[in-house]
Structure formats: C-alpha cells, structure tokens
Design a protein around this motif. Structure first.
Motif, PDB file in Angstrom:
ATOM      1  N   PRO A 271      28.672  -9.067  -5.272  1.00 11.16           N
ATOM      2  CA  PRO A 271      27.328  -8.919  -4.706  1.00 11.16           C
ATOM      3  C   PRO A 271      27.260  -9.551  -3.312  1.00 11.16           C
ATOM      4  CG  PRO A 271      27.220  -9.680  -6.962  1.00 11.16           C
ATOM      5  CD  PRO A 271      28.657  -9.744  -6.566  1.00 11.16           C
ATOM      6  N   GLU A 272      26.456  -8.952  -2.441  1.00 12.64           N
ATOM      7  CA  GLU A 272      26.270  -9.461  -1.091  1.00 12.64           C
ATOM      8  C   GLU A 272      24.790  -9.694  -0.859  1.00 12.64           C
ATOM      9  OE1 GLU A 272      28.075  -6.845   1.712  1.00 12.64           O
ATOM     10  OE2 GLU A 272      30.070  -7.082   0.851  1.00 12.64           O
ATOM     11  N   ALA A 273      24.479 -10.713  -0.039  1.00 17.48           N
ATOM     12  CA  ALA A 273      23.081 -11.055   0.204  1.00 17.48           C
ATOM     13  C   ALA A 273      22.842 -11.344   1.675  1.00 17.48           C
ATOM     14  CB  ALA A 273      22.709 -12.274  -0.633  1.00 17.48           C
ATOM     15  N   THR A 274      21.592 -11.103   2.103  1.00 16.99           N
ATOM     16  CA  THR A 274      21.171 -11.440   3.457  1.00 16.99           C
ATOM     17  C   THR A 274      19.729 -11.943   3.413  1.00 16.99           C
ATOM     18  OG1 THR A 274      20.425  -9.176   3.870  1.00 16.99           O
ATOM     19  CG2 THR A 274      22.629  -9.720   4.620  1.00 16.99           C
ATOM     20  N   VAL A 275      19.434 -12.873   4.311  1.00 12.95           N
ATOM     21  CA  VAL A 275      18.054 -13.335   4.474  1.00 12.95           C
ATOM     22  C   VAL A 275      17.392 -12.336   5.411  1.00 12.95           C
ATOM     23  CG1 VAL A 275      16.562 -15.185   5.304  1.00 12.95           C
ATOM     24  CG2 VAL A 275      18.711 -15.753   4.159  1.00 12.95           C
ATOM     25  N   THR A 276      16.361 -11.657   4.936  1.00 14.75           N
ATOM     26  CA  THR A 276      15.722 -10.622   5.756  1.00 14.75           C
ATOM     27  C   THR A 276      14.542 -11.151   6.555  1.00 14.75           C
ATOM     28  OG1 THR A 276      14.313  -9.920   3.924  1.00 14.75           O
ATOM     29  CG2 THR A 276      16.423  -8.777   4.196  1.00 14.75           C
ATOM     30  N   ASP A 277      13.879 -12.210   6.056  1.00 12.41           N
ATOM     31  CA  ASP A 277      12.694 -12.699   6.748  1.00 12.41           C
ATOM     32  C   ASP A 277      12.336 -14.098   6.258  1.00 12.41           C
ATOM     33  OD1 ASP A 277      10.552 -12.521   8.510  1.00 12.41           O
ATOM     34  OD2 ASP A 277       9.258 -11.457   7.097  1.00 12.41           O
ATOM     35  N   VAL A 278      11.748 -14.898   7.142  1.00 14.79           N
ATOM     36  CA  VAL A 278      11.170 -16.193   6.794  1.00 14.79           C
ATOM     37  C   VAL A 278       9.810 -16.233   7.474  1.00 14.79           C
ATOM     38  CG1 VAL A 278      11.389 -18.694   6.920  1.00 14.79           C
ATOM     39  CG2 VAL A 278      13.438 -17.304   6.665  1.00 14.79           C
ATOM     40  N   ASP A 279       8.733 -16.324   6.668  1.00 13.03           N
ATOM     41  CA  ASP A 279       7.371 -16.277   7.203  1.00 13.03           C
ATOM     42  C   ASP A 279       6.491 -17.349   6.585  1.00 13.03           C
ATOM     43  OD1 ASP A 279       7.287 -14.207   9.098  1.00 13.03           O
ATOM     44  OD2 ASP A 279       7.145 -12.682   7.529  1.00 13.03           O
ATOM     45  N   PHE A 280       5.446 -17.694   7.323  1.00 17.72           N
ATOM     46  CA  PHE A 280       4.411 -18.592   6.840  1.00 17.72           C
ATOM     47  C   PHE A 280       3.620 -17.874   5.749  1.00 17.72           C
ATOM     48  CE2 PHE A 280      -0.185 -19.231   7.223  1.00 17.72           C
ATOM     49  CZ  PHE A 280      -0.283 -20.546   6.794  1.00 17.72           C
ATOM     50  N   THR A 281       3.289 -18.615   4.639  1.00 17.73           N
ATOM     51  CA  THR A 281       2.458 -18.001   3.603  1.00 17.73           C
ATOM     52  C   THR A 281       1.110 -18.700   3.454  1.00 17.73           C
ATOM     53  OG1 THR A 281       3.576 -19.280   1.868  1.00 17.73           O
ATOM     54  CG2 THR A 281       4.331 -17.033   2.246  1.00 17.73           C
ATOM     55  N   ARG A 282       1.118 -20.046   3.424  1.00 15.11           N
ATOM     56  CA  ARG A 282      -0.172 -20.727   3.248  1.00 15.11           C
ATOM     57  C   ARG A 282      -0.068 -22.202   3.606  1.00 15.11           C
ATOM     58  NH1 ARG A 282      -1.126 -23.855  -1.007  1.00 15.11           N
ATOM     59  NH2 ARG A 282       0.483 -24.052  -2.558  1.00 15.11           N
ATOM     60  N   VAL A 283      -1.243 -22.800   3.815  1.00 15.10           N
ATOM     61  CA  VAL A 283      -1.362 -24.244   4.045  1.00 15.10           C
ATOM     62  C   VAL A 283      -2.071 -24.823   2.832  1.00 15.10           C
ATOM     63  CG1 VAL A 283      -2.385 -26.039   5.475  1.00 15.10           C
ATOM     64  CG2 VAL A 283      -1.499 -23.979   6.539  1.00 15.10           C
ATOM     65  N   GLY A 284      -1.511 -25.885   2.289  1.00 20.01           N
ATOM     66  CA  GLY A 284      -2.129 -26.554   1.150  1.00 20.01           C
ATOM     67  C   GLY A 284      -2.365 -28.021   1.469  1.00 20.01           C
ATOM     68  N   GLY A 285      -2.941 -28.729   0.539  1.00 20.96           N
ATOM     69  CA  GLY A 285      -3.210 -30.153   0.731  1.00 20.96           C
ATOM     70  C   GLY A 285      -1.943 -30.978   0.850  1.00 20.96           C
ATOM     71  N   ASP A 286      -0.852 -30.483   0.270  1.00 16.25           N
ATOM     72  CA  ASP A 286       0.399 -31.244   0.282  1.00 16.25           C
ATOM     73  C   ASP A 286       1.421 -30.755   1.300  1.00 16.25           C
ATOM     74  OD1 ASP A 286       0.651 -28.888  -1.073  1.00 16.25           O
ATOM     75  OD2 ASP A 286       1.921 -29.691  -2.663  1.00 16.25           O
ATOM     76  N   GLY A 287       1.141 -29.649   1.990  1.00 19.69           N
ATOM     77  CA  GLY A 287       2.087 -29.182   2.993  1.00 19.69           C
ATOM     78  C   GLY A 287       1.883 -27.724   3.355  1.00 19.69           C
ATOM     79  N   VAL A 288       2.842 -27.221   4.088  1.00 22.23           N
ATOM     80  CA  VAL A 288       2.829 -25.832   4.531  1.00 22.23           C
ATOM     81  C   VAL A 288       3.902 -25.082   3.747  1.00 22.23           C
ATOM     82  CG1 VAL A 288       3.177 -24.308   6.515  1.00 22.23           C
ATOM     83  CG2 VAL A 288       2.089 -26.530   6.838  1.00 22.23           C
ATOM     84  N   GLN A 289       3.554 -23.920   3.246  1.00 20.86           N
ATOM     85  CA  GLN A 289       4.521 -23.149   2.466  1.00 20.86           C
ATOM     86  C   GLN A 289       4.991 -21.931   3.256  1.00 20.86           C
ATOM     87  OE1 GLN A 289       3.692 -22.677  -1.654  1.00 20.86           O
ATOM     88  NE2 GLN A 289       5.084 -20.972  -1.884  1.00 20.86           N
ATOM     89  N   TYR A 290       6.306 -21.739   3.237  1.00 26.13           N
ATOM     90  CA  TYR A 290       6.936 -20.584   3.865  1.00 26.13           C
ATOM     91  C   TYR A 290       7.614 -19.780   2.771  1.00 26.13           C
ATOM     92  CZ  TYR A 290       6.068 -23.016   8.195  1.00 26.13           C
ATOM     93  OH  TYR A 290       5.451 -23.634   9.235  1.00 26.13           O
ATOM     94  N   LEU A 291       7.913 -18.539   3.079  1.00 23.69           N
ATOM     95  CA  LEU A 291       8.567 -17.672   2.106  1.00 23.69           C
ATOM     96  C   LEU A 291       9.769 -17.009   2.755  1.00 23.69           C
ATOM     97  CD1 LEU A 291       8.372 -16.466  -0.760  1.00 23.69           C
ATOM     98  CD2 LEU A 291       7.125 -14.561   0.252  1.00 23.69           C
TER      99      LEU A 291
END
Length: 177
Positions: free
Chosen positions: A47-67
């Motif tokens: 199997p082969e894999a690639t990272v296609t995207d990294v984006d901001f998803t939301r801001v919470g009380g404990d930090g910022v979440q990316y996907l």
C-alpha cells in the motif's frame, strides 16, 4: 602397521572432509532460500499513501484543531486492517502536537481510502510561536505520520509519510462563523 594406520587416518580424514563440505552447502542453500524469500517480499506491491491536505477545522477552548487528509491505495483484493496512526506536528524545529489514533478502520480492497487525522494544537504553543506567525498569520510546519497496517504474511508494516507546508491560523471570522 604404518599402512593400516595411514588407511585409518585417510578413512577418518575422508569422512571429516565430507562433513565439512556438507555444512557449507547446507548454509549456502539456506542463504539462497532466505535471499529468494526476501526478494519476493521486497518486490510485492505494498500500500502507498500521501498527505493530500492539511487544513484548519475549528477553534476550541483547549486549542486549535487541524485536519490532515491522507490518501492510501490498497493493491490487494482484500481489505487490510489499520492498526494505528501515529502523528507528530513540528514547527520552528520543535514538536507542537503529537498523538496516536488507535484502530482507525481498514483499507478498502483494491481501492483508495481517505483517512482523516485530526491534530490538536494547544493555544499556549501557538503563543510561543509568535515569531513564526509574524505578519502572514500562518505556521510553517512539518507533519510526520506513521500509518501502521497489518499485512498478511509480512505482519505489521509502517508507511512513513512526511509533509511540509504552511497552515493558516484562524481569523476572528473563522472563530465565530
């Protein structure tokens, strides 16, 4: 008497030589078998894999979440279980987030599977990166992923991935939208 003694030595010498010669032949045979199996396993499609995207998803009380979105192709006609995904997000030469996602599912048979890897960065870390954020309001990053899958016959196999880029920080509009 010398002749008999010499004959005994020759007889024992011949036996000793045949045993000594058989040992290298057996080890050569085992080495060839090992090399053959290693070559076949090395040439198997994996199997082969690639990272296609990294984006901001939301801001919470404990930090910022990316996907991070990861595309993984499975060349086999059977689904392959994913044991876990390990991730590490680095910026300015230091790790700002890391974690493990246990048992995220399976790879579809003879198809491409999209995996979502959520990465949470604490607010305190973002504040310490103020110099990197600067005027352009982004973070230069390096995302390292280890996708651990369970291949039949081979066992656990890690697909290492690494991606560098820039992540935009959320604006006030993003926080309240």
């Amino acid at each position: 008497m010398r002749l008999c003694f010499g004959a005994k030595v020759s007889l024992l010498g011949a036996i000793g030589v045949s045993v000594v010669l058989a040992a290298p032949r057996m080890s050569e045979l085992l080495e060839k078998a090992k090399n053959y199996v290693s070559e076949k396993v090395a040439n198997m499609p994996k199997p082969e894999a690639t990272v296609t995207d990294v984006d901001f998803t939301r801001v919470g009380g404990d930090g910022v979440q990316y996907l991070a979105k990861v595309s993984v192709s499975n060349p086999y006609k059977t689904p392959i279980p994913i044991c876990e995904i390990k991730y590490s997000l680095k910026s300015a030469g230091r790790e700002i987030a890391s974690g493990t996602i246990p048992d995220p599912g399976s790879l579809k048979a003879s198809d491409t599977t999209m995996l979502d890897v959520p990465v949470k960065v604490p607010h305190s870390v973002l504040l310490s990166l103020a110099r990197d954020i600067g005027a352009d309001w982004d973070i230069d990053y390096q995302l390292d992923l280890g996708l651990i899958i369970d291949l039949p016959v081979i066992g656990n196999f890690t697909i290492p991935l690494s991606q560098k880029g820039e992540i935009k920080l959320p604006t006030l509009r993003d926080m309240f939208a």
